[in-house]
Design a protein around this motif. Structure first.
Motif, PDB file in Angstrom:
ATOM      1  N   TYR A 695       0.837  -1.198   0.000  1.00  0.00           N
ATOM      2  CA  TYR A 695       0.000   0.000   0.000  1.00  0.00           C
ATOM      3  C   TYR A 695       0.881   1.261   0.000  1.00  0.00           C
ATOM      4  O   TYR A 695       0.621   2.218  -0.728  1.00  0.00           O
ATOM      5  CB  TYR A 695      -0.935   0.004   1.215  1.00  0.00           C
ATOM      6  CG  TYR A 695      -1.875   1.197   1.219  1.00  0.00           C
ATOM      7  CD1 TYR A 695      -2.959   1.246   0.350  1.00  0.00           C
ATOM      8  CD2 TYR A 695      -1.651   2.289   2.068  1.00  0.00           C
ATOM      9  CE1 TYR A 695      -3.813   2.340   0.324  1.00  0.00           C
ATOM     10  CE2 TYR A 695      -2.500   3.393   2.053  1.00  0.00           C
ATOM     11  CZ  TYR A 695      -3.586   3.412   1.176  1.00  0.00           C
ATOM     12  OH  TYR A 695      -4.415   4.484   1.154  1.00  0.00           O
ATOM     13  N   GLU A 697       3.795   1.537  -1.169  1.00  0.00           N
ATOM     14  CA  GLU A 697       4.372   1.620  -2.508  1.00  0.00           C
ATOM     15  C   GLU A 697       3.356   2.200  -3.511  1.00  0.00           C
ATOM     16  O   GLU A 697       3.670   3.082  -4.322  1.00  0.00           O
ATOM     17  CB  GLU A 697       4.828   0.196  -2.923  1.00  0.00           C
ATOM     18  CG  GLU A 697       5.508   0.093  -4.262  1.00  0.00           C
ATOM     19  CD  GLU A 697       6.771   0.972  -4.375  1.00  0.00           C
ATOM     20  OE1 GLU A 697       7.157   1.243  -5.515  1.00  0.00           O
ATOM     21  OE2 GLU A 697       7.343   1.403  -3.325  1.00  0.00           O
ATOM     22  N   ILE A 698       2.097   1.699  -3.409  1.00  0.00           N
ATOM     23  CA  ILE A 698       1.045   2.166  -4.320  1.00  0.00           C
ATOM     24  C   ILE A 698       0.869   3.667  -4.148  1.00  0.00           C
ATOM     25  O   ILE A 698       0.750   4.426  -5.118  1.00  0.00           O
ATOM     26  CB  ILE A 698      -0.302   1.460  -4.022  1.00  0.00           C
ATOM     27  CG1 ILE A 698      -0.234  -0.022  -4.386  1.00  0.00           C
ATOM     28  CG2 ILE A 698      -1.454   2.131  -4.764  1.00  0.00           C
ATOM     29  CD1 ILE A 698      -1.435  -0.831  -3.923  1.00  0.00           C
ATOM     30  N   GLU A 699       0.877   4.090  -2.888  1.00  0.00           N
ATOM     31  CA  GLU A 699       0.659   5.506  -2.617  1.00  0.00           C
ATOM     32  C   GLU A 699       1.780   6.347  -3.229  1.00  0.00           C
ATOM     33  O   GLU A 699       1.529   7.339  -3.906  1.00  0.00           O
ATOM     34  CB  GLU A 699       0.551   5.728  -1.099  1.00  0.00           C
ATOM     35  CG  GLU A 699       0.224   7.168  -0.775  1.00  0.00           C
ATOM     36  CD  GLU A 699      -0.279   7.378   0.650  1.00  0.00           C
ATOM     37  OE1 GLU A 699      -0.219   6.440   1.456  1.00  0.00           O
ATOM     38  OE2 GLU A 699      -0.724   8.512   0.932  1.00  0.00           O
ATOM     39  N   GLN A 701       3.789   5.578  -5.697  1.00  0.00           N
ATOM     40  CA  GLN A 701       3.705   5.533  -7.163  1.00  0.00           C
ATOM     41  C   GLN A 701       2.572   6.419  -7.697  1.00  0.00           C
ATOM     42  O   GLN A 701       2.724   7.141  -8.669  1.00  0.00           O
ATOM     43  CB  GLN A 701       3.465   4.089  -7.642  1.00  0.00           C
ATOM     44  CG  GLN A 701       4.629   3.151  -7.427  1.00  0.00           C
ATOM     45  CD  GLN A 701       5.885   3.607  -8.174  1.00  0.00           C
ATOM     46  OE1 GLN A 701       5.822   4.255  -9.227  1.00  0.00           O
ATOM     47  NE2 GLN A 701       7.055   3.310  -7.596  1.00  0.00           N
ATOM     48  N   SER A 702       1.429   6.334  -6.997  1.00  0.00           N
ATOM     49  CA  SER A 702       0.261   7.071  -7.473  1.00  0.00           C
ATOM     50  C   SER A 702       0.478   8.564  -7.375  1.00  0.00           C
ATOM     51  O   SER A 702       0.136   9.325  -8.281  1.00  0.00           O
ATOM     52  CB  SER A 702      -0.976   6.695  -6.649  1.00  0.00           C
ATOM     53  OG  SER A 702      -1.170   5.319  -6.706  1.00  0.00           O
ATOM     54  N   MET A 727      -8.501   6.099  -5.111  1.00  0.00           N
ATOM     55  CA  MET A 727      -7.891   4.764  -5.191  1.00  0.00           C
ATOM     56  C   MET A 727      -8.437   3.826  -4.118  1.00  0.00           C
ATOM     57  O   MET A 727      -8.637   2.643  -4.359  1.00  0.00           O
ATOM     58  CB  MET A 727      -6.371   4.870  -4.989  1.00  0.00           C
ATOM     59  CG  MET A 727      -5.674   5.582  -6.102  1.00  0.00           C
ATOM     60  SD  MET A 727      -5.395   4.430  -7.453  1.00  0.00           S
ATOM     61  CE  MET A 727      -4.178   5.284  -8.391  1.00  0.00           C
ATOM     62  N   VAL A 735      -6.409  -0.987  -9.078  1.00  0.00           N
ATOM     63  CA  VAL A 735      -5.324  -0.069  -8.707  1.00  0.00           C
ATOM     64  C   VAL A 735      -3.999  -0.634  -9.220  1.00  0.00           C
ATOM     65  O   VAL A 735      -3.182   0.084  -9.806  1.00  0.00           O
ATOM     66  CB  VAL A 735      -5.296   0.121  -7.171  1.00  0.00           C
ATOM     67  CG1 VAL A 735      -4.049   0.885  -6.745  1.00  0.00           C
ATOM     68  CG2 VAL A 735      -6.552   0.844  -6.706  1.00  0.00           C
ATOM     69  N   LEU A 736      -3.840  -1.938  -9.034  1.00  0.00           N
ATOM     70  CA  LEU A 736      -2.573  -2.545  -9.458  1.00  0.00           C
ATOM     71  C   LEU A 736      -2.399  -2.514 -10.971  1.00  0.00           C
ATOM     72  O   LEU A 736      -1.287  -2.427 -11.477  1.00  0.00           O
ATOM     73  CB  LEU A 736      -2.477  -3.986  -8.927  1.00  0.00           C
ATOM     74  CG  LEU A 736      -2.368  -4.101  -7.398  1.00  0.00           C
ATOM     75  CD1 LEU A 736      -2.333  -5.560  -6.959  1.00  0.00           C
ATOM     76  CD2 LEU A 736      -1.126  -3.385  -6.873  1.00  0.00           C
ATOM     77  N   GLN A 739      -0.519   0.250 -12.170  1.00  0.00           N
ATOM     78  CA  GLN A 739       0.911   0.219 -11.847  1.00  0.00           C
ATOM     79  C   GLN A 739       1.605  -0.871 -12.660  1.00  0.00           C
ATOM     80  O   GLN A 739       2.729  -1.243 -12.349  1.00  0.00           O
ATOM     81  CB  GLN A 739       1.118  -0.108 -10.357  1.00  0.00           C
ATOM     82  CG  GLN A 739       0.084   0.448  -9.418  1.00  0.00           C
ATOM     83  CD  GLN A 739       0.522   1.736  -8.785  1.00  0.00           C
ATOM     84  OE1 GLN A 739       1.714   1.922  -8.576  1.00  0.00           O
ATOM     85  NE2 GLN A 739      -0.402   2.636  -8.525  1.00  0.00           N
TER      86      GLN A 739
END
Ligand code: BGC
Length: 762
Positions: A695, A697-699, A701-702, A727, A735-736, A739
């Protein structure tokens, strides 16, 4: 008790099939060869409607006490009194040779327009369930059976034989099934009657999920399921669905169809045997109670009187009531001479006697002179002459008492109301009388709320007298004269106008279906959520005295959902009359995973107090007071957190608030799946543990993708939005996907792996 299993073993297939359908309108099929007697049933609910010849179709019935109907019963909030009424009903069943009384009705009052609302208790499932359980326990304590009806979701008369009541699982469980569930678990009715309608597309009479899975397996119902009269379409499908006994009979073709279905292998004989077992159990149980004796007509009339006086609700009073020996009382309205005390349809009772309201008032106001004007006609015509006559009487009097009954063409089983209004004549009458006589009291006889906005401001007092039963005329006089201090409180909200009501835009449906679009939010749950004013709130009712609440306490501030919590409060009579107060406890959840009503009734108590007297009232709250039904877990769940306990005199009159903290002991299964959103992953402890690092990481990246604050865009990012708010409500897999390039494997595979890890942690 006979050995049922060996009896079944000796029955022919034809005998079994015949037993599962009635022999006549009111009887089971006897099997003389095996000593299986016939069982007799009769309506119900608020009196015994025993036809003289149970084997013939007839409208006339034998004299029996007509008790107040359910709207009035629920307004007593007195479970002990309802229990006593149950005992009296059983005595009348025994006298009239009735084995099972067809009642009570525990359906919710979804809309005040429901034609049968007078036969139902409340808009609140907790209150309706308590009332139904008490009724059943009372009747059955004397060895007479009951039929809890109409299961389920029979909330309107429009297309009642065919319409499909469409609702989500949570609404079904929390609102429309709860009263039935309480009654079954607390009282084990001998029979449950399925409704005519469909529920989510399937006839209630064939509803495997409602009858077999929920009623019998989950709640442990031990009795038999009977169809409402004529509710079976397909006998074989109904047997499979859990409908044991079809009524009325005889239905030879249906019986044959069952025999053929077993022979062809379409119907497993074990299914038929199970219904036969349930029916035989009840038939033999019924025969354990000898049907001899008589009942005490006067004592039951007196009980009906007492219940009516406890259930009437004083809605408004500017101080005129109780009457104070005024010299001249103008009594207006034909309901003063012709008591309107019950509703039309299958519950219609042939009363043993009827109290005439006018005579009863005359008896209690013996120092006053009473005069009478009819005020309105029986039919739909408008009669100005009757209004003029009433006005001239009222003008010369000290007080005018208007007895107004909602006519049967406006309210009955079989059709819904089309508006909340009294007749045009009745409204004009009230307005004209109150214009010349400020001391005007309106006494209403009706089974469900009426609109009052056109006239209420002009009158001094309003007494809701309901369909008050055969002795209700005495109860009205008791309350008007002050012999009885009113103590009833509303078991349903009185809205200001029809368009305010929760189901308004979904009522009554059409094209075969009605959408329960308001979901959980019926009655006060809706008005709370909408912050909408009402005419009179749920739980409202005035007294001739006043009550103060103090010293509210809970047995523990922090507690586990396996413990029960006791709420105590001191109630003091601060006025000059002895009176009764109904204390209500509502629960408010501070924060929940799914939306919940702002507050819900979870306990109540009625207490009598002399002037100046204080009593401590205790109310117990259990697991279900804090739980809600979660459609994904398919069970009632509790969540850790704070709850307010609201100690109240009505839904709109909260007197004391306490906050408690609940610790849930449930260990819920992981319900994350491939469509679960990021927020759902984070809300589940296992999900959070599994995607925690990802999570972050997602944040990162986003935020990189959407850019940071930039003064070119007024210090927002290029999209002008907080990307994570969006998201978090997207499925993790979606979401993935965004990415994709940065991931070691396709998004779907990654989610599948994460799901495996989360589910393993259970
Ligand atoms: C009603 C039931 C009643 C039955 C037998 C039906 O039409 O819906 O409430 O018990 O008839 O009279």
């Amino acid at each position: 008790m006979k050995n049922i299993q060996s009896l079944i073993a000796n029955m022919t297939l034809e005998e079994k099939a015949a037993l599962c359908t009635g022999a006549s309108a009111w009887t089971t099929t006897p099997i003389e060869r095996l000593g299986v007697p016939e069982m007799i049933v009769s309506d119900g609910p608020h009196g015994v409607r025993r036809v003289p010849d149970v084997h013939a179709m007839a409208m006339e019935s034998l004299p029996a006490t007509c008790f107040p109907t359910a709207s009035c019963l629920a307004s007593t909030w007195d479970v002990d009194l309802i229990h006593k009424m149950g005992i009296a009903l059983a005595e009348e069943c025994i006298t009239h040779n009735v084995d099972v009384l067809l009642g009570p009705g525990a359906n919710m009052k979804r809309s005040p327009l429901g034609g049968r609302n007078f036969e139902y208790f409340s808009e609140d499932p907790y209150l309706a369930g308590e009332m139904a359980a008490s009724f059943i326990n009372g009747v059955q304590s004397k060895g007479v059976g009951t039929s809890l009806k109409h299961y389920a979701a029979n909330n309107q008369e429009f297309q009642r034989f065919s319409i499909s009541a469409e609702m989500d699982e949570r609404t079904l469980r929390e609102i429309y099934l709860t009263a039935f569930e309480k009654a079954v678990k607390q009282a084990q009715p001998w029979t449950v009657m399925c409704s005519y309608n469909k529920v989510n597309g399937t006839f209630a009479s064939e509803h495997h999920y409602l009858l077999n899975e929920i009623l019998k397996d989950e709640w442990g119902f031990e009795g038999l399921v009977v169809s409402d009269w004529g509710a079976v379409r397909d006998r074989v499908a109904a047997l499979k669905g859990g409908l044991d006994w079809e009524m009325p009979g005889p239905q030879e073709r249906r019986v044959k169809a069952v025999v053929e279905a077993v022979r062809s292998g379409e119907l497993d004989e074990a299914v038929l045997n199970e219904s036969v077992r349930r029916i035989l159990n009840i038939v033999f149980k019924a025969k354990e109670t000898p049907k001899t004796g008589t009942f005490d007509i006067d004592a039951h009339h007196e009980l009906a009187h007492h219940i009516a006086s406890e259930g009437m609700v004083l809605l408004k009073n500017n101080g005129l009531l109780p009457l104070k020996g005024q010299h001249h009382i103008a009594v207006i309205g034909r309901a003063a001479e012709n008591a309107h005390f019950q509703g039309g349809g299958s519950s219609h009772i042939h009363p043993t006697k009827v109290a005439v309201p006018f005579k009863e008032l005359q008896a209690q106001a013996s120092n006053s002179e009473l005069t009478y004007a009819e005020g309105y006609p029986t039919d739909r015509s408008f009669r100005q002459d009757m209004i003029d006559q009433a006005v001239s009487l009222a003008r010369s009097a000290d007080v005018a008492v208007l007895y107004i009954a909602l006519p049967t063409f406006k309210e009955s089983e079989g059709y819904d109301r089309t508006d909340l209004d009294l007749t045009e004549q009745q409204v004009a009458l009230i307005k004209a009388v109150s214009k010349v006589q400020p001391n005007t009291v309106v006494v209403l006889n009706n089974g469900a709320p009426v609109a009052m906005n056109e006239w209420i401001d002009g009158v001094a007092a309003v007494l809701e007298g309901w369909m008050m039963g055969q002795a209700g005329g005495i109860a009205i006089a008791d309350v008007l004269s002050g012999k009885v201090n009113p103590s009833g409180k509303l078991a349903e909200t009185f809205p200001i106008k029809l368009s305010d009501t929760p189901s308004h835009i979904n009522w009554p449906g059409g094209a075969g279906a009605v959408s329960y679009g308001e979901g959980l939010f019926i009655g006060y749950r809706y008005y709370d959520a909408k912050e909408m004013p009402v005419l009179f709130p749920f739980g409202h009712g005035l007294s001739y005295t006043t009550f103060a609440y103090s010293n509210a306490k809970v047995s523990a501030k922090t507690f586990k959902d396996t413990d029960s919590l006791t709420v105590t409060v001191d109630v003091t009579n601060t006025g000059e009359f002895t009176g009764k107060e109904i204390v209500q406890v509502y629960v408010h959840d501070h924060k929940s995973g799914l939306v919940r009503p702002q507050k819900e009734l979870k306990g109540f108590a009625k207490v009598e107090l002399k002037p100046g007297e204080t009593k401590s009232v205790s109310i117990k709250l259990d697991f279900r007071a804090f739980a809600y039904y979660h459609p994904e877990y398919k069970q009632w769940i509790t969540e850790d957190g704070d709850f307010d306990i609201l100690v109240a005199a009505s839904a709109a009159d909260i007197r004391q608030t306490l906050t408690v903290t609940l610790q849930s002991t449930l260990s819920l299964p992981c319900i994350l799946d491939k469509e679960s959103t990021v927020r759902e992953w984070l809300a589940d402890p296992r999900g959070k543990a599994v995607i925690g690092a990802l999570y972050t990481e997602i944040e990162t990246q986003s935020r990189k993708l959407f850019g940071g604050a930039d003064e070119r865009y007024g210090n927002e990012n290029a999209m002008g939005m907080d990307i994570m708010d969006m998201m978090n409500d997207m499925p993790l897999v979606s979401v993935l996907m965004f990415q994709q390039g940065a991931l070691p494997m396709p998004a779907e595979e990654m989610v599948a792996g994460l799901l495996m890890q989360a589910h393993k942690m259970e």
